[in-house]
Design a protein around this motif. Sequence first.
Motif, PDB file in Angstrom:
ATOM      1  N   ASN A   1      29.758 -28.070  -4.383  1.00 44.59           N
ATOM      2  CA  ASN A   1      29.034 -28.979  -5.286  1.00 44.59           C
ATOM      3  C   ASN A   1      28.735 -28.313  -6.622  1.00 44.59           C
ATOM      4  N   CYS A   2      29.311 -27.110  -6.814  1.00 47.39           N
ATOM      5  CA  CYS A   2      29.026 -26.369  -8.039  1.00 47.39           C
ATOM      6  C   CYS A   2      30.193 -25.446  -8.368  1.00 47.39           C
ATOM      7  N   TRP A   3      30.631 -25.490  -9.623  1.00 46.01           N
ATOM      8  CA  TRP A   3      31.736 -24.656 -10.083  1.00 46.01           C
ATOM      9  C   TRP A   3      31.352 -24.022 -11.414  1.00 46.01           C
ATOM     10  N   THR A   4      31.503 -22.705 -11.516  1.00 41.91           N
ATOM     11  CA  THR A   4      31.177 -22.013 -12.757  1.00 41.91           C
ATOM     12  C   THR A   4      32.451 -21.711 -13.539  1.00 41.91           C
ATOM     13  N   ILE A   5      32.291 -21.645 -14.863  1.00 48.47           N
ATOM     14  CA  ILE A   5      33.407 -21.445 -15.780  1.00 48.47           C
ATOM     15  C   ILE A   5      33.057 -20.302 -16.730  1.00 48.47           C
ATOM     16  N   GLY A   6      33.977 -19.369 -16.941  1.00 50.95           N
ATOM     17  CA  GLY A   6      33.721 -18.280 -17.869  1.00 50.95           C
ATOM     18  C   GLY A   6      34.815 -17.232 -17.840  1.00 50.95           C
ATOM     19  N   ARG A   7      34.624 -16.150 -18.596  1.00 49.40           N
ATOM     20  CA  ARG A   7      35.605 -15.058 -18.641  1.00 49.40           C
ATOM     21  C   ARG A   7      35.488 -14.121 -17.455  1.00 49.40           C
ATOM     22  N   SER A   8      34.303 -13.993 -16.910  1.00 53.16           N
ATOM     23  CA  SER A   8      34.065 -13.026 -15.838  1.00 53.16           C
ATOM     24  C   SER A   8      34.769 -13.431 -14.543  1.00 53.16           C
ATOM     25  N   ASP A   9      35.199 -12.430 -13.794  1.00 53.80           N
ATOM     26  CA  ASP A   9      35.926 -12.675 -12.548  1.00 53.80           C
ATOM     27  C   ASP A   9      35.071 -13.315 -11.466  1.00 53.80           C
ATOM     28  N   ASP A  10      33.747 -13.330 -11.635  1.00 51.65           N
ATOM     29  CA  ASP A  10      32.909 -13.916 -10.588  1.00 51.65           C
ATOM     30  C   ASP A  10      32.762 -15.434 -10.734  1.00 51.65           C
ATOM     31  N   ASN A  11      33.476 -16.037 -11.687  1.00 47.75           N
ATOM     32  CA  ASN A  11      33.432 -17.490 -11.854  1.00 47.75           C
ATOM     33  C   ASN A  11      34.449 -18.181 -10.954  1.00 47.75           C
ATOM     34  N   ASN A  12      34.189 -19.445 -10.650  1.00 47.41           N
ATOM     35  CA  ASN A  12      35.154 -20.231  -9.896  1.00 47.41           C
ATOM     36  C   ASN A  12      36.421 -20.463 -10.714  1.00 47.41           C
ATOM     37  N   PHE A  13      36.237 -20.743 -12.009  1.00 42.77           N
ATOM     38  CA  PHE A  13      37.369 -20.933 -12.918  1.00 42.77           C
ATOM     39  C   PHE A  13      37.287 -19.882 -14.014  1.00 42.77           C
ATOM     40  N   VAL A  14      38.191 -18.925 -13.956  1.00 42.28           N
ATOM     41  CA  VAL A  14      38.210 -17.823 -14.916  1.00 42.28           C
ATOM     42  C   VAL A  14      39.181 -18.183 -16.035  1.00 42.28           C
ATOM     43  N   LEU A  15      38.656 -18.233 -17.265  1.00 43.96           N
ATOM     44  CA  LEU A  15      39.472 -18.626 -18.409  1.00 43.96           C
ATOM     45  C   LEU A  15      39.574 -17.441 -19.384  1.00 43.96           C
ATOM     46  N   PRO A  16      40.780 -16.903 -19.594  1.00 44.51           N
ATOM     47  CA  PRO A  16      40.957 -15.725 -20.456  1.00 44.51           C
ATOM     48  C   PRO A  16      40.968 -16.094 -21.938  1.00 44.51           C
ATOM     49  N   ASP A  17      39.829 -16.510 -22.416  1.00 47.73           N
ATOM     50  CA  ASP A  17      39.670 -16.925 -23.812  1.00 47.73           C
ATOM     51  C   ASP A  17      38.542 -16.083 -24.396  1.00 47.73           C
ATOM     52  N   ARG A  18      38.834 -15.294 -25.408  1.00 47.53           N
ATOM     53  CA  ARG A  18      37.825 -14.365 -25.935  1.00 47.53           C
ATOM     54  C   ARG A  18      36.649 -15.085 -26.584  1.00 47.53           C
ATOM     55  N   TRP A  19      36.785 -16.377 -26.859  1.00 42.76           N
ATOM     56  CA  TRP A  19      35.692 -17.137 -27.442  1.00 42.76           C
ATOM     57  C   TRP A  19      34.768 -17.719 -26.367  1.00 42.76           C
TER      58      TRP A  19
ATOM     59  N   SER B   1      32.172 -17.218 -23.174  1.00 43.49           N
ATOM     60  CA  SER B   1      31.213 -16.235 -22.656  1.00 43.49           C
ATOM     61  C   SER B   1      31.582 -15.856 -21.223  1.00 43.49           C
ATOM     62  N   ARG B   2      31.040 -14.735 -20.781  1.00 44.58           N
ATOM     63  CA  ARG B   2      31.328 -14.268 -19.416  1.00 44.58           C
ATOM     64  C   ARG B   2      30.931 -15.329 -18.391  1.00 44.58           C
ATOM     65  N   ASN B   3      29.760 -15.891 -18.545  1.00 44.49           N
ATOM     66  CA  ASN B   3      29.317 -17.012 -17.723  1.00 44.49           C
ATOM     67  C   ASN B   3      28.987 -18.136 -18.685  1.00 44.49           C
TER      68      ASN B   3
ATOM     69  N   SER C   1      25.868 -20.250 -23.431  1.00 43.24           N
ATOM     70  CA  SER C   1      27.041 -19.612 -24.025  1.00 43.24           C
ATOM     71  C   SER C   1      26.864 -19.421 -25.528  1.00 43.24           C
ATOM     72  N   ARG C   2      27.499 -18.395 -26.053  1.00 49.54           N
ATOM     73  CA  ARG C   2      27.355 -18.066 -27.471  1.00 49.54           C
ATOM     74  C   ARG C   2      28.011 -19.127 -28.360  1.00 49.54           C
ATOM     75  N   ASN C   3      29.159 -19.642 -27.945  1.00 50.12           N
ATOM     76  CA  ASN C   3      29.895 -20.579 -28.789  1.00 50.12           C
ATOM     77  C   ASN C   3      29.817 -22.030 -28.332  1.00 50.12           C
ATOM     78  N   GLY C   4      29.044 -22.286 -27.292  1.00 49.83           N
ATOM     79  CA  GLY C   4      28.757 -23.653 -26.904  1.00 49.83           C
ATOM     80  C   GLY C   4      29.787 -24.317 -26.014  1.00 49.83           C
ATOM     81  N   SER C   5      29.360 -25.432 -25.422  1.00 52.72           N
ATOM     82  CA  SER C   5      30.227 -26.289 -24.616  1.00 52.72           C
ATOM     83  C   SER C   5      30.247 -27.665 -25.271  1.00 52.72           C
ATOM     84  N   PHE C   6      31.407 -28.296 -25.272  1.00 57.62           N
ATOM     85  CA  PHE C   6      31.565 -29.561 -25.980  1.00 57.62           C
ATOM     86  C   PHE C   6      32.164 -30.613 -25.048  1.00 57.62           C
TER      87      PHE C   6
END
Length: 336
Positions: A32-50, A52-54, A73-78
Amino acid sequence: MVSDSVATAQPDPYLVLQTESGKRHLSLVGSNCWTIGRSDDNNFVLPDRWISRNHAMLQCMETGEFYLIDLGSRNGSFVNGRRVSVPVTLHNGDMLTFGQTELQFYCPSVEPQPSSSLNTIDSQDFTATATLHVRRLISVMVVDIRDFTVMTRQLDEKILSEVIGTWFRCAGEIIGEYGSWVDKYIGDAVMAVWIHGTQGVDSDEMLRIAKAISALHKMTSTLYEQYPLPFPMRIGAGLNTGYAMVGNTGSGDRPDYTALGDTVNAAFRFESSTKQLGLDIAIGETTYEYLTQVGANEEIFKRYTVNMKGYETPILTHAGSFSDLDRFLKINGDDE
């Protein structure tokens, strides 16, 4: 980690990620919950330098609605090009942007249900087949950010999104640490539910809820030190204990409950009453009775009569400040 799923007709919710090698379908079932970010501990890991880790989180509520929550996140979610600061409900076909990465949200088989409905989503990975309605003793906590509208007018949108996203992330972590989960997002507020046993409320349980409220207050206060806010952030809290019809839509060791009825409605009203009273926390009469078993008294939580929307007669509540709450917790050996 990001994993591919079969790109055929899918009745279940999913995300579509456009990559150089084509489209990737990211399944949104089995949790019921999925996290998105650069860090490997996320459900969906996205290799985008813009990113945030979480960076952000998708949460499926018991009604079948999906929320997108930015995690500070530093650059926001849209969503569809618009930056989000508070949790927003997603609709089939919405475009989500994190950094320079775009994903499209699809929920073809699950339409949001009215808040009075306790139906859950159907999924091949979800073993619950029916919603069980039972009458249970619960405690409902509602926490609201004070002066949020004023803050939105005085803060840069980027800073506001980062601050509020951080608050929602930390609030969810604290609520989880003290034995519950975020049951609902309501604008700039969250609701959490504790399900009690058939024998009543254990003293340790009630103390745990009180500690959760105190921890939420302290976390909120520290944000003023981390961000250039125009004034310190504050919260108000309402807490009510009583019987309600709850729906068990979960399975395994993590049942998912959602609650309906006057016990829930009153918790929202108690939180609103703190603004009338000029205090921080208001609790119901039953909650107060349980707290008296572990040292609460009317010197700590004074008794008030308040007029609440939707109620024909005035309602009794006990209310106090966060310093009163901390004084009560010290009686019980909490020196944090």
